[in-house]
Every structure is written in C-alpha cells, then in structure tokens.
Design a protein around this motif. Structure first.
Motif, mmCIF file in Angstrom:
data_model
loop_
_atom_site.group_PDB
_atom_site.id
_atom_site.type_symbol
_atom_site.label_atom_id
_atom_site.label_comp_id
_atom_site.label_asym_id
_atom_site.label_seq_id
_atom_site.Cartn_x
_atom_site.Cartn_y
_atom_site.Cartn_z
ATOM 1 N N TYR A 1 140.848 40.155 39.878
ATOM 2 C CA TYR A 1 141.233 38.830 40.350
ATOM 3 C C TYR A 1 141.628 38.874 41.829
ATOM 4 O O TYR A 1 141.175 38.062 42.634
ATOM 5 C CB TYR A 1 142.382 38.267 39.501
ATOM 6 C CG TYR A 1 142.920 36.975 40.049
ATOM 7 C CD1 TYR A 1 142.235 35.784 39.837
ATOM 8 C CD2 TYR A 1 144.074 36.948 40.812
ATOM 9 C CE1 TYR A 1 142.698 34.595 40.360
ATOM 10 C CE2 TYR A 1 144.543 35.759 41.342
ATOM 11 C CZ TYR A 1 143.852 34.590 41.111
ATOM 12 O OH TYR A 1 144.307 33.419 41.642
ATOM 13 N N PHE B 1 138.509 39.625 44.208
ATOM 14 C CA PHE B 1 137.387 38.688 44.244
ATOM 15 C C PHE B 1 137.779 37.210 44.219
ATOM 16 O O PHE B 1 137.111 36.381 44.813
ATOM 17 C CB PHE B 1 136.413 38.956 43.098
ATOM 18 C CG PHE B 1 135.600 40.191 43.296
ATOM 19 C CD1 PHE B 1 134.541 40.214 44.193
ATOM 20 C CD2 PHE B 1 135.898 41.354 42.606
ATOM 21 C CE1 PHE B 1 133.789 41.359 44.392
ATOM 22 C CE2 PHE B 1 135.154 42.504 42.800
ATOM 23 C CZ PHE B 1 134.110 42.512 43.688
ATOM 24 N N PHE B 2 138.823 36.856 43.496
ATOM 25 C CA PHE B 2 139.072 35.445 43.242
ATOM 26 C C PHE B 2 140.321 34.874 43.908
ATOM 27 O O PHE B 2 140.413 33.667 44.084
ATOM 28 C CB PHE B 2 139.123 35.187 41.736
ATOM 29 C CG PHE B 2 137.859 35.596 41.050
ATOM 30 C CD1 PHE B 2 136.707 34.846 41.185
ATOM 31 C CD2 PHE B 2 137.800 36.759 40.305
ATOM 32 C CE1 PHE B 2 135.523 35.233 40.580
ATOM 33 C CE2 PHE B 2 136.618 37.157 39.696
ATOM 34 C CZ PHE B 2 135.485 36.391 39.834
ATOM 35 N N LYS B 3 141.273 35.716 44.242
ATOM 36 C CA LYS B 3 142.480 35.213 44.892
ATOM 37 C C LYS B 3 142.098 34.619 46.242
ATOM 38 O O LYS B 3 141.349 35.201 47.009
ATOM 39 C CB LYS B 3 143.503 36.331 45.093
ATOM 40 C CG LYS B 3 144.837 35.825 45.556
ATOM 41 C CD LYS B 3 145.855 36.924 45.593
ATOM 42 C CE LYS B 3 147.201 36.344 46.009
ATOM 43 N NZ LYS B 3 148.211 37.387 46.042
ATOM 44 N N LEU C 1 140.376 31.863 46.532
ATOM 45 C CA LEU C 1 139.260 30.929 46.331
ATOM 46 C C LEU C 1 139.848 29.638 45.767
ATOM 47 O O LEU C 1 139.736 29.333 44.596
ATOM 48 C CB LEU C 1 138.222 31.490 45.360
ATOM 49 C CG LEU C 1 137.459 32.732 45.788
ATOM 50 C CD1 LEU C 1 136.482 33.151 44.694
ATOM 51 C CD2 LEU C 1 136.731 32.515 47.085
ATOM 52 N N LYS D 1 143.453 25.033 38.983
ATOM 53 C CA LYS D 1 142.556 26.059 38.427
ATOM 54 C C LYS D 1 142.168 25.731 36.990
ATOM 55 O O LYS D 1 141.027 25.919 36.600
ATOM 56 C CB LYS D 1 143.205 27.440 38.513
ATOM 57 C CG LYS D 1 143.275 27.957 39.928
ATOM 58 C CD LYS D 1 143.967 29.291 39.998
ATOM 59 C CE LYS D 1 144.098 29.706 41.456
ATOM 60 N NZ LYS D 1 144.837 30.932 41.615
ATOM 61 N N GLU E 1 138.545 25.108 35.517
ATOM 62 C CA GLU E 1 138.046 25.866 34.368
ATOM 63 C C GLU E 1 137.461 24.922 33.308
ATOM 64 O O GLU E 1 136.394 25.195 32.746
ATOM 65 C CB GLU E 1 139.164 26.711 33.759
ATOM 66 C CG GLU E 1 138.693 27.605 32.632
ATOM 67 C CD GLU E 1 139.802 28.457 32.031
ATOM 68 O OE1 GLU E 1 139.496 29.183 31.067
ATOM 69 O OE2 GLU E 1 140.954 28.403 32.496
ATOM 70 N N THR F 1 131.056 25.701 43.029
ATOM 71 C CA THR F 1 130.450 26.941 42.550
ATOM 72 C C THR F 1 129.670 27.610 43.669
ATOM 73 O O THR F 1 129.768 28.829 43.863
ATOM 74 C CB THR F 1 129.537 26.659 41.339
ATOM 75 O OG1 THR F 1 130.324 26.037 40.309
ATOM 76 C CG2 THR F 1 128.932 27.930 40.789
ATOM 77 N N PHE G 1 132.151 29.198 46.028
ATOM 78 C CA PHE G 1 132.685 30.443 45.473
ATOM 79 C C PHE G 1 131.667 31.575 45.610
ATOM 80 O O PHE G 1 132.017 32.688 45.990
ATOM 81 C CB PHE G 1 133.036 30.280 43.996
ATOM 82 C CG PHE G 1 134.237 29.432 43.727
ATOM 83 C CD1 PHE G 1 135.144 29.091 44.723
ATOM 84 C CD2 PHE G 1 134.472 28.969 42.455
ATOM 85 C CE1 PHE G 1 136.249 28.312 44.464
ATOM 86 C CE2 PHE G 1 135.580 28.178 42.183
ATOM 87 C CZ PHE G 1 136.468 27.852 43.181
ATOM 88 N N LYS G 2 130.426 31.283 45.265
ATOM 89 C CA LYS G 2 129.387 32.315 45.332
ATOM 90 C C LYS G 2 129.256 32.858 46.749
ATOM 91 O O LYS G 2 129.165 34.071 46.951
ATOM 92 C CB LYS G 2 128.046 31.756 44.853
ATOM 93 C CG LYS G 2 127.962 31.591 43.357
ATOM 94 C CD LYS G 2 126.614 31.025 42.953
ATOM 95 C CE LYS G 2 126.529 30.820 41.455
ATOM 96 N NZ LYS G 2 125.237 30.247 41.044
ATOM 97 N N GLU H 1 131.520 32.894 49.151
ATOM 98 C CA GLU H 1 132.700 33.674 49.500
ATOM 99 C C GLU H 1 132.688 35.046 48.820
ATOM 100 O O GLU H 1 133.055 36.043 49.434
ATOM 101 C CB GLU H 1 133.972 32.906 49.162
ATOM 102 C CG GLU H 1 134.177 31.702 50.075
ATOM 103 C CD GLU H 1 135.490 30.988 49.824
ATOM 104 O OE1 GLU H 1 136.488 31.645 49.434
ATOM 105 O OE2 GLU H 1 135.536 29.765 50.030
ATOM 106 N N ILE H 2 132.267 35.093 47.571
ATOM 107 C CA ILE H 2 132.211 36.374 46.863
ATOM 108 C C ILE H 2 131.101 37.249 47.434
ATOM 109 O O ILE H 2 131.279 38.459 47.599
ATOM 110 C CB ILE H 2 132.063 36.154 45.341
ATOM 111 C CG1 ILE H 2 133.352 35.525 44.796
ATOM 112 C CG2 ILE H 2 131.764 37.468 44.632
ATOM 113 C CD1 ILE H 2 133.279 35.070 43.365
#
Length: 141
Positions: free
Chosen positions: A18, A21-23, A25, A32, A36, A104, A107-108, A110-111
């Motif tokens: 998390y 990768f996700f913190k 975002l 959140k 979800e 989405t 997010f993609k 940024e990841i």
C-alpha cells in the motif's frame, strides 16, 4: 506452521505494498470507500447491495451510507428488482462511469511512473508472482 508464516508475511507485506504503490493516490471529491464501491459497481454492474457488501467486507448499513452519498452526487443509480422491490440494485451513471474511467487512468499512470525504477526482469517477475498469487487467492471466493 506454514500458515502462521504466511499470515505474518501478509501482515508485513500488505502495508508495504500500500505504502509503495497506493499511498498518495488520492481520489478527489470522494472517499476511498466511495471509490471502492464505484470500482466494484463498475466491475459487477447492477448487482444487489448485499453482493457489494460481501465484496467490500462492509455491513449493509455502512454500504447504504456510502451508496446514498454517491447517488446524491450523481455517480450511482439505484434500481429495484421488479419481482422483489426490497432488493436494491446499484449501477453506474454516465457521470460515475466517466469519473471511474478518469480516476482509474490517473492511478494507472501514477503507478506506471513508480514502476519505472524496475528493470524488465523485475517487471516480468512481479507479473508472474502477481498472476500466481491471484490464482491462489481466488480460491477463497
């Protein structure tokens, strides 16, 4: 013994995953949990609320609060089953579909930027590990 080691590894690994990768975002406009739910409805459109409760591991009363806010904002629409009006179905509105797609994609990107630190062998290995883990974990469903 092996199960206890796995549990310890999961407890240690999931926060790292998390954080790396996700913190950071952040989803603007919604929480959140709201995101979800949008994501779940995007994956499994027009299912009963109890279906999303089981996917998100939340109570129906909590999901109702989350869904109500998304309905107010115009991201979700609520329908009922013709044969049983007590069953509430959720589906994405056009606004929700566009928002989910935009977020989405954000997010993609940024990841993907975070993955630039890995070489092709790391990426290949991570893909293999993730695919294998997904195949094993889906046995829980």
């Amino acid at each position: 013994m092996n199960r206890e080691i796995l549990v310890e590894n999961l407890i240690e690994f999931l926060p790292i995953l998390y954080k790396k990768f996700f913190k950071g975002l952040d989803v603007c406009e919604i929480t959140k949990q709201q995101f979800e739910l949008l994501y779940c409805v995007g994956q499994w459109d027009e299912k009963p609320m109890t279906y999303y409760c089981s996917k998100m591991l939340v109570s129906k009363s909590n999901l109702s609060i989350i869904a109500d806010r998304l309905i107010e904002e115009g991201f979700l629409e609520r329908n009922t089953l013709p044969e049983d009006r007590r069953v509430i179905l959720l589906r994405l509105s056009e606004k929700g579909r566009g928002f989910l797609c935009d977020q989405t994609n954000k997010f993609k990107k940024e990841i993907i930027n975070k993955l630039e630190k890995f070489d092709e062998n790391d990426i290949k290995r991570l893909n293999e590990i993730m695919q294998e883990a997904r195949e094993i974990v889906t046995k829980l469903d």
